[in-house]
Write a protein that holds these residues in place. Structure first.
Motif, PDB file in Angstrom:
ATOM      1  N   ARG A  52       3.625   2.842   1.128  1.00  0.00           N
ATOM      2  CA  ARG A  52       2.901   1.051   2.165  1.00  0.00           C
ATOM      3  C   ARG A  52       1.240   0.905   1.386  1.00  0.00           C
ATOM      4  O   ARG A  52       1.488  -0.417   1.942  1.00  0.00           O
ATOM      5  N   GLU A  90      -4.375   4.132   7.083  1.00  0.00           N
ATOM      6  CA  GLU A  90      -3.110   3.885   7.920  1.00  0.00           C
ATOM      7  C   GLU A  90      -3.691   4.256   9.876  1.00  0.00           C
ATOM      8  O   GLU A  90      -4.445   4.525   9.676  1.00  0.00           O
ATOM      9  N   LEU A 122      -1.013  -2.809   7.964  1.00  0.00           N
ATOM     10  CA  LEU A 122       0.120  -2.502   7.736  1.00  0.00           C
ATOM     11  C   LEU A 122       0.688  -2.961   9.006  1.00  0.00           C
ATOM     12  O   LEU A 122       2.506  -1.658   9.130  1.00  0.00           O
TER      13      LEU A 122
END
Length: 206
Positions: A165, A206, A185
């Motif tokens: 990601r 993240e 994200l």
């Protein structure tokens, strides 16, 4: 032999080699990088480490990482392949080696954080944990060692997905602020980088 003595002996041998070729001067970036690649290939790990910024307390992790001949060979080839586009960096300053000589790089605001995140992800995917660790923010470097970083990535089932990601986010937009940069994200999550002494460092993926 202590790391300090080993470093001194290597510096003297490198200086002697340069003097023998009529180049008695402080080794430049290309000379140091070439000597580093050669030391790795010849399994002179103490000398190779002395040419890096790896602190003495991390020398065991460095030795373990490069104990495998294939890993040493791959890193040496990687270093040599990068020589034609060698860079010199300092807070808020990057110089690039070109056929015409060294040139100052004028970067767009998003270029620097994008380059750092790319280097971090490349290091993780290549298993170069010393480099990945060096690109972490101060709080994370204090919490981890390269070896512990490697173990955490291997133990965490979602690590590969987070790296994937982050790699996708690297291709998207970048929000640059006064204190860092964010790569969205989705769902209010982002890859975050912070600025420390003028350099971007990875704070969260993240």
């Amino acid at each position: 032999m202590s790391s300090t003595v080993s470093h001194v002996l290597h510096s003297l041998s490198l200086a002697a080699a340069l003097a023998a070729t009529g180049c008695a001067h402080t080794p430049g970036p290309k000379e140091v990088a070439s000597a580093y690649a050669r030391a790795l290939e010849e399994e002179r790990l103490a000398e190779a480490r002395a040419l890096t910024s790896v602190p003495p307390e991390e020398q065991q992790a460095f030795a373990e990482h490069y104990a495998d001949a294939s890993v040493r060979k791959a890193r040496a080839e990687e270093v040599r392949a990068a020589l034609p586009e060698l860079q010199a960096r300092a807070p808020a300053l990057t110089l690039l080696q070109t056929p015409e000589g060294w040139r100052v790089v004028e970067e767009k605001p998003a270029d620097a954080p994008r380059a750092v995140l790319g280097r971090f992800l490349d290091a993780v995917e290549a298993g170069d944990w010393a480099t990945a660790w060096s690109l972490l923010s101060d709080p994370l470097r204090a919490r981890y060692t390269p070896e512990r970083l490697r173990e955490d990535f291997k133990r965490e089932p979602l690590s590969a997905e987070r790296v994937r990601r982050a790699r996708l986010a690297l291709k998207g937009e970048v929000k640059v602020t006064g204190v860092g940069a964010e790569f969205p994200l989705g769902k209010e999550r982002s890859v975050r980088l912070v600025r420390e002494a003028g350099e971007y460092k990875v704070a969260a993926i993240e």
